[in-house]
Design an enzyme around this catalytic site. Structure first.
Site, PDB file in Angstrom:
ATOM      1  N   GLU A 293      -7.073  -3.113   1.629  1.00  0.00           N
ATOM      2  CA  GLU A 293      -6.949  -3.315   0.167  1.00  0.00           C
ATOM      3  C   GLU A 293      -8.131  -3.082  -0.450  1.00  0.00           C
ATOM      4  O   GLU A 293      -8.971  -3.800  -0.029  1.00  0.00           O
ATOM      5  CB  GLU A 293      -6.171  -4.545  -0.398  1.00  0.00           C
ATOM      6  CG  GLU A 293      -5.779  -4.621  -1.730  1.00  0.00           C
ATOM      7  CD  GLU A 293      -6.902  -5.527  -2.484  1.00  0.00           C
ATOM      8  OE1 GLU A 293      -7.494  -4.860  -3.192  1.00  0.00           O
ATOM      9  OE2 GLU A 293      -6.840  -6.686  -2.108  1.00  0.00           O
ATOM     10  N   CYS A 327     -10.197  -7.676  -7.735  1.00  0.00           N
ATOM     11  CA  CYS A 327      -9.787  -6.274  -7.414  1.00  0.00           C
ATOM     12  C   CYS A 327      -8.874  -5.974  -8.526  1.00  0.00           C
ATOM     13  O   CYS A 327      -8.713  -4.746  -8.967  1.00  0.00           O
ATOM     14  CB  CYS A 327      -9.679  -5.850  -6.136  1.00  0.00           C
ATOM     15  SG  CYS A 327      -8.147  -7.053  -5.366  1.00  0.00           S
TER      16      CYS A 327
END
Length: 542
Positions: A293, A327
């Protein structure tokens, strides 16, 4: 050995405590922070269940007060990485062969320790080491971490229960083996829960792990290892090393028993890792699993029917909680001109109430960014915005100071160029860029959102018109792996919103779901025929 079929406890999300004035959790957390600020710790590596100290000691400091010393992290070199691999391989047979319910019990106990006696410790270490306020630490290091461990156990049992059908006289079985070799977990600074979950999820499925945490997360990583040890995790199952990234990569990615990587971090680093693994494929026993990720340039898109206060709240929370160091943080926004004046008014009012400073003062909403390198990078983006006077107007923030701590004001810029640098590049800090679009260009703006930048992690659409929501959901189908309707694009909860994105944002293997765990097993089909045939011929031959 028991012959029972065990059913794991049904997982529930850990309740988020309020830390309001007068609550016991607030008093306990403040006392734990005070205690930690008066003491220093050693943060050793953990290899084969033993603490490893070295002469290469590096100071751990709070980002909001970088002169203060929380302790010293002990850094190693290539020989420590090799030792961690050897320890993982040595522990693998016994760990993989341990019955699932026994492995599960260790991580279920760890979850209870996190939500119980270690709650103040893991929250305080996250606040001091990573600069989170009390609420951000609570939802991360206490609640999400415990959720990961509990839900992963249930997902693992779900996977193991998935079995093939059998025909008459045959018993078909599916065995979910651990990967052959060791797994490398490479974790970021910004979520203590991610730092704990990446190695733990692999280990739950029978793998043994070499874990390298971010240097700036070493302080709370020690609490994670303390919890795993207290929960009874055997030595060598998870081995924590503090080494430079290239040093770890040089050893790990050339080892024949490298079986996979569980990664959260930057897109640039992940692409380099993937390329390195590809170049080294002939060295490995099998094709390594690559789960990552990575970055995000997450959007908030408001429809002309959107409630300005809802939009402003999504922006102020989504962009500036934990200083935008998520993020999933809202980093670009598209606001129609008809509601922009009211959105601007409400957003600036929110920012005016956001205090910035030491997280020990619970009135502070904003803290410092993680370190000097991040500070300098974010400051450079802000300087670039200031120079672009033709296209950009900074309506809030824009100041920064690193004399005592790495403080950057929440900064909001309005741009005339929807393809400008800060609309496309990940900043990972408290900077939000807004593009105000013509209210009659909704469809064009949808296409603009989808085509801007390389990422596809999170995004939010805010509207009171159902048809526009349906349209946005379809047009932006691949623009975000986590898509939010009438909410901010942050705050995914384990068991509710499995997290991950595609395009430049990663492999979308959805942490917090069975989809992630299934990457850490290698299935074997077993067919047993009870009365096997004794003649080679088939009826059609007659």
């Amino acid at each position: 050995m028991s012959n029972a079929t065990f059913h794991v406890p049904v997982p529930k999300n850990e309740p988020v405590l309020s830390y309001a004035p007068g609550t016991p959790e607030r008093a306990a957390l403040q006392a734990e922070m005070d205690r930690r600020l008066k003491t220093t710790i050693d943060a050793p590596m953990w290899i084969g269940g033993k603490a490893v100290l070295t002469k290469d000691m590096r100071k751990m400091s709070p980002p909001h007060k970088h002169a203060h010393k929380l302790g010293m992290a002990h850094f190693g070199d290539a020989k420590h990485v090799r030792a961690a691999i050897d320890a993982a391989l040595k522990a693998k047979r016994d760990w993989e062969n341990m019955p699932f319910e026994e492995r599960a019990a260790i991580f279920l106990k760890a979850a209870e320790l996190i939500s119980g006696p270690y709650r103040a410790a893991i929250n305080a270490s996250t606040m001091l080491g990573q600069g989170k306020n009390a609420f951000q630490a609570e939802i991360d290091s206490a609640c999400e971490f415990a959720d990961f461990l509990r839900f992963n156990v249930a997902y693992a049992q779900q996977i193991y229960n998935d079995q093939p059908i059998s025909s008459p006289g045959v018993w078909n079985r599916l065995e979910y083996r651990a990967l052959e070799g060791f797994v490398f977990a490479l974790t970021p600074f910004n979520f203590t829960a991610i730092a704990g979950n990446l190695p733990a999820s692999c280990a739950l499925m029978g793998n043994t792990v070499v874990w390298k945490c971010a240097d700036t997360q070493a302080y709370s990583a020690q609490v994670i290892m303390e919890i795993f040890n207290a929960a009874g995790l055997p030595g060598g199952v998870i081995n924590l090393v503090h080494v430079d990234g290239p040093t770890a990569g040089e050893v790990i990615f050339k080892h024949k028993d490298f079986a996979g990587i569980h990664f959260t971090g930057s897109t640039k680093v992940f692409r380099h890792i993937w390329q390195t693994i590809g170049n080294n494929l002939p060295l490995y026993r099998s094709y390594p699993r690559i789960v990552g990720e990575t970055g995000g340039k997450d959007f908030v898109l408001a429809h002309p029917t959107a409630d300005p206060k809802v939009v402003a709240t999504a922006l102020s929370r989504g962009a500036f909680e934990f200083q935008g160091q998520k993020c999933s943080a809202a980093s670009r926004a598209y606001i129609p001109e008809n509601i922009w004046p009211q959105v601007k008014k409400e957003l600036l009012a929110d920012l005016a109430e956001m205090r910035m400073g030491d997280p020990r003062d619970f009135k502070n909403f904003i803290g410092a960014v993680i370190d000097e390198r991040a500070f300098d990078k974010i400051a450079a983006y802000i300087d670039g915005l200031k120079k672009d006077r033709k296209n950009v107007t900074i309506i809030a923030g824009g100041k920064y100071d690193k004399k005592n701590g790495y403080f950057i004001e929440p900064t909001v810029a309005v741009t005339k160029d929807p393809k400008s640098v800060t609309m496309c590049e990940e900043i990972f800090g408290p900077v939000l860029t807004i593009y105000v679009y013509s209210a009659n260009r909704w469809t064009d703006t949808l296409k603009l959102v989808d085509s801007t930048g390389e990422y596809a992690l999170t995004g939010a659409v805010i509207s009171n018109d159902r048809a526009s929501i349906v349209q946005a959901t379809n047009v932006l189908r691949h623009a975000a792996g986590n898509f939010y309707i009438n909410d901010k694009p942050t705050g995914a909860v384990v068991g509710q919103q499995p997290f991950g994105g595609a395009r430049g944002s990663g492999t979308n293997d959805k942490a917090g779901s069975y989809l992630n765990l299934i990457r850490w097993v290698s299935p074997r089909t077993i067919k047993e025929t009870f009365v096997p045939p004794t003649e080679h011929g088939y009826p059609f031959l007659g």
